[in-house]
Write an enzyme that holds these catalytic residues in place. Structure first.
Site, PDB file in Angstrom:
ATOM      1  N   LEU A 128       4.269   1.565  -1.188  1.00  0.00           N
ATOM      2  CA  LEU A 128       5.023   2.077  -0.050  1.00  0.00           C
ATOM      3  C   LEU A 128       4.264   3.196   0.658  1.00  0.00           C
ATOM      4  O   LEU A 128       3.280   3.729   0.128  1.00  0.00           O
ATOM      5  CB  LEU A 128       6.386   2.584  -0.543  1.00  0.00           C
ATOM      6  CG  LEU A 128       7.225   1.509  -1.265  1.00  0.00           C
ATOM      7  CD1 LEU A 128       8.486   2.135  -1.854  1.00  0.00           C
ATOM      8  CD2 LEU A 128       7.595   0.379  -0.319  1.00  0.00           C
ATOM      9  N   PRO A 129       4.710   3.558   1.877  1.00  0.00           N
ATOM     10  CA  PRO A 129       3.903   4.502   2.685  1.00  0.00           C
ATOM     11  C   PRO A 129       3.839   5.934   2.151  1.00  0.00           C
ATOM     12  O   PRO A 129       2.776   6.557   2.213  1.00  0.00           O
ATOM     13  CB  PRO A 129       4.592   4.483   4.048  1.00  0.00           C
ATOM     14  CG  PRO A 129       5.406   3.232   4.086  1.00  0.00           C
ATOM     15  CD  PRO A 129       5.802   2.969   2.656  1.00  0.00           C
ATOM     16  N   LYS A 150      -6.197  10.796  -7.529  1.00  0.00           N
ATOM     17  CA  LYS A 150      -6.384  10.232  -6.183  1.00  0.00           C
ATOM     18  C   LYS A 150      -6.512  11.334  -5.134  1.00  0.00           C
ATOM     19  O   LYS A 150      -7.406  11.296  -4.288  1.00  0.00           O
ATOM     20  CB  LYS A 150      -5.192   9.325  -5.843  1.00  0.00           C
ATOM     21  CG  LYS A 150      -5.127   8.825  -4.394  1.00  0.00           C
ATOM     22  CD  LYS A 150      -5.999   7.619  -4.143  1.00  0.00           C
ATOM     23  CE  LYS A 150      -6.084   7.241  -2.664  1.00  0.00           C
ATOM     24  NZ  LYS A 150      -4.957   6.458  -2.177  1.00  0.00           N
ATOM     25  N   LYS A 198      -3.016  12.330   5.742  1.00  0.00           N
ATOM     26  CA  LYS A 198      -1.876  12.256   4.820  1.00  0.00           C
ATOM     27  C   LYS A 198      -2.316  12.646   3.399  1.00  0.00           C
ATOM     28  O   LYS A 198      -1.665  13.461   2.739  1.00  0.00           O
ATOM     29  CB  LYS A 198      -1.307  10.838   4.806  1.00  0.00           C
ATOM     30  CG  LYS A 198      -0.192  10.631   3.789  1.00  0.00           C
ATOM     31  CD  LYS A 198      -0.069   9.148   3.385  1.00  0.00           C
ATOM     32  CE  LYS A 198       0.620   9.011   2.032  1.00  0.00           C
ATOM     33  NZ  LYS A 198       0.512   7.662   1.456  1.00  0.00           N
ATOM     34  N   THR A 237       0.416   5.877  -2.683  1.00  0.00           N
ATOM     35  CA  THR A 237      -0.202   7.204  -2.785  1.00  0.00           C
ATOM     36  C   THR A 237       0.834   8.229  -2.357  1.00  0.00           C
ATOM     37  O   THR A 237       1.229   8.279  -1.195  1.00  0.00           O
ATOM     38  CB  THR A 237      -1.448   7.292  -1.889  1.00  0.00           C
ATOM     39  OG1 THR A 237      -2.438   6.401  -2.410  1.00  0.00           O
ATOM     40  CG2 THR A 237      -2.012   8.711  -1.880  1.00  0.00           C
TER      41      THR A 237
END
Lengths: 296, 296, 296, 296
Positions: free
Chosen positions: C65-66, C171, C246, C96
């Site tokens: 998902l975003p 990450k 982001k 992420t």
């Protein structure tokens, strides 16, 4: 009646020379651009054919040039102006240049027994025209007392910053701080507005609180907050971004000499150089607001 | 005569409560630290056994807590204080917290028809004791008018920043700018001093020029320049670096919500966190001067 | 034969799901965008009517998902997916998101005795299509061993980063470093070219010296230096600046939790946000080169 | 058999000269520190009494000096070495200096018809001893071909960076990028560790992902991750922070000449200067890790 050679008649130099004429001084003027010379003659100046010609027999020499290399190029070397200025003549070097360059000229002048002051100004073209410039002066205090009436004909505040080169140091420190104030104000306004605040209300709150600074007081970067600020007329006029970038570079040169860390000053330098690359060099330096709000 | 519940009696809360007592308000006070409660009783406060007990039957609730999680934890949820406060009771939330947290409490209060203002303060412990705090208020303007006499008993300047959460936004914007002013002033002073200037002379020149800002005006970070500034007493007291780091973090949270670029504010955040790692968290935030001059 | 629910079929999710189908897994797929679901059916997936419908009776749940709020919104709360997933079902959360969000979902899953891994990927759309993604996995090592064949159907490198949330931490640390490498490479190339060097020659020298890094190795930001890099096709495709911004924001959130100083990471965050404001959000993140050379 | 004058026998110069002797060249050596000269004599060098004496009648002149002012001071001016070097003698200037200084010496050498190369090295004292230095060479390609065997006796990689001064430009660009890689790696490792990751695991993940760079590959700044890295021996030896600060300053000088924005490079410069003020100048430059983890 003192006779003054005035060399360098650009946006700043021309109105400064005009104010000296108004105050009754006799001026011999020179600039590489003939029309700049011609513009002063109707006001009573005498046109010199060269810098060497200008300084011949005068009591005082004033220079107002774009950058370090011009000042060093003019004064120093075997053909330099210092070789043609009579010992005892007062030299007022008003350009904004690297402190190291100013010290070189001081040193060479001292060898020729020529009293000299480095005296960069702030206040912009507006202050030059109005005769309200600030002079930050480096050199001997007694020499400054002799020069004071001349400075007073062109400016309002005259600070003695310290010894040789100190005027330049004060100028670059001040302008580095000014750039930081302006960017900090701009990014904080943008943050508040993006989070729902009115720029005028937020400006007023910060101005009267611990965020208060010169930018909020007289030079708000948000369009419309201050009617008379460059921000409210499309960032036209004022103090150009290109000149701010130049002064920040001089501060970085000074920091390089002494190994000083200037984290905010260095970042401000990069941000103004980014602005220049984006074509905003000839806008007022408060245009940095646009970096944070493309909508403006 | 209004009855007020005051919850959170730390370095700031205790003197604020004391000023309300002095102004004649009836106070029910509570803090998790019993000694903090006990300290207020001799001044006329009534000790509550819990937060829930404190708010029982009062006209006004004031809270002054350390951080977002404490405020959310106190007010929200099924056991939250808002479930125990009678509709119509005025809630003045004076902690410095994330705008997003303030908006959550506003929203929950509105659902219970409880008028609320977010009203963080500036001015430090000194201002809290002297009753000269600045309040930056978010919420309905009419509610603010009702609350104004209460704020006036604790502070001097009362700004209406805008709607729900706007007080917090104004506070974090102002304090971000303050951190930038302070670091910028400190690094510019250090640059000038390393290049031979006297810190007092340079401070005075910049203060009266376009580098002028709150730090140079009343809070000079160089030891000895201002007798009354924390810098002149070993950076003791004042506004702690740890609190500045906290406020900068809140500004970064706000910037994260809206995707704002805050290059100087972000760098200031990192520099204060470096200071904290070096053990300067309990010194006044002007101690950042030491980063640039280890000799101080 | 394992049955997998795959929720979130965007640019990344769709090709990941396709690779699972190719590897022989049975898939029930769902996305809020119906066309995304329809696109997978011809490849053998079964279309679910909702997320709840998708997870009914499956052995494994994968989500892609975003952002944090979508993941928290999907899994948590009284109506959350975790209430509908049978204990023992393996949950692979590949979005992420903020480490703090991942830890919340881990915590809630553990309460329901649902084994879960946070497993964000790197490698972009290209890697998703080619099945060469890198998975950075947080959670129990034994759970990872069970999930390994599934990851292997979608990627090449599978790293166990540590306990709950560690995949997300790895990450964001990696992508923060990547942004720094890219900007550092871009500004150093621009500096060299402005000082007369050929970008290809300078790239090769630095790549083989101590400036060597991933950007110089496979993703040179200067147009024309690497034929296959996004820089050589107008910065199209690749890893979008908006996504880098982001991820940098997530790194800043993590730094906020622990009070870490990240001077270069914070500055990188601001620079990418400036790029977004200038309309470069949908270009590859190596477009940061343009900040330093408007001519490109 | 070629005769070489080697001037400057410091930590780098002495082992470089030793390698030339090993390769069979005849050396006349000079240094202001007599013991440095004496150290080379047992290896077969002939001791010169002065720089002027050293260059008398040789085929090649190599200099390895600390900084721009030493190189300019040695070669230029009426008493400069270029006035004493016979036209046609090959000059290899291996110091790391400002590109602008290198160009001045190039210019003066060309006027005297003396072929010259600027050829700064990387690889540190270890590389100088092992004969594995990297040379980044600016000047005429044909001159480089003549000099290649000499460089090959001292190093492994020999890059032709471009025309006069290009070697210095390549060096400062590379080292600026190196500083950025190192700080970026250090702050990202610290962020990950503070959020619960093992430094070794995180290092390995980033090394093999898009965060891969020279620091993670061979020079990890976290103590204990790489046995042979300076970080694992108290940051002793290696490439000193003081030298990195110097090289970053040279990059800033180059940026000043061309008006380049170098946001990360400028910030790296400030961070290394802060480190120097804290007394870490004589530690390996990976000691920047300590800024982010005082516990190390």
């Amino acid at each position: 009646m003192k006779q003054i050679a005035f060399i360098g008649l650009g946006h700043m130099g021309a109105p400064m020379a005009a104010n000296l004429l108004k105050a009754g001084y006799l001026l011999r003027v020179f600039d590489l651009v003939q029309s700049a010379v011609d513009g002063l003659v109707p006001l009573g100046a005498s046109a010199a054919r060269s810098a060497h010609d200008a300084v011949d027999g005068v009591d005082v020499v004033i220079t107002m040039l774009p950058a370090s290399q011009h000042v060093e190029g003019l004064y120093l070397g075997e053909q330099g102006l210092l070789q043609h200025i009579a010992p005892g003549t007062l030299v007022l070097e008003c350009s904004t240049i690297a402190p190291a360059s100013a010290r070189k000229v001081h040193h060479a002048a001292a060898e020729r027994r020529i009293p000299m002051l480095d005296a960069p100004v702030s206040g912009g073209v507006g202050g030059a025209v109005a005769g309200t410039l600030t002079f930050m002066v480096g050199g001997d205090a007694q020499v400054l007392e002799k020069a004071r009436p001349i400075f007073a004909a062109m400016g309002r505040n005259i600070f003695h910053a310290g010894l040789d080169g100190a005027g330049q140091v004060a100028k670059v420190c001040n302008n580095q701080l000014l750039a930081i104030l302006m960017i900090g104000t701009a990014e904080s306004l943008a943050l508040g507005v993006a989070n729902g605040l009115d720029p005028l209300v937020l400006s007023e709150i910060m101005r009267r609180s611990s965020g208060g600074n010169w930018a909020l007081e007289v030079y708000n970067p948000w369009p419309g907050v201050m009617e008379n600020a460059p921000a409210s007329r499309g960032y036209e006029g004022g103090f150009l971004s290109a000149l701010m970038a130049k002064d920040l570079g001089l501060a970085q040169e000074a920091a390089q000499l002494t190994g000083n860390a200037t984290p905010l000053g260095s970042l401000a330098t990069s941000l103004y150089r980014l602005l220049l690359k984006q074509g905003f060099g000839d806008k007022d330096f408060s245009v940095v607001q646009k970096l944070f709000d493309q909508g403006l």
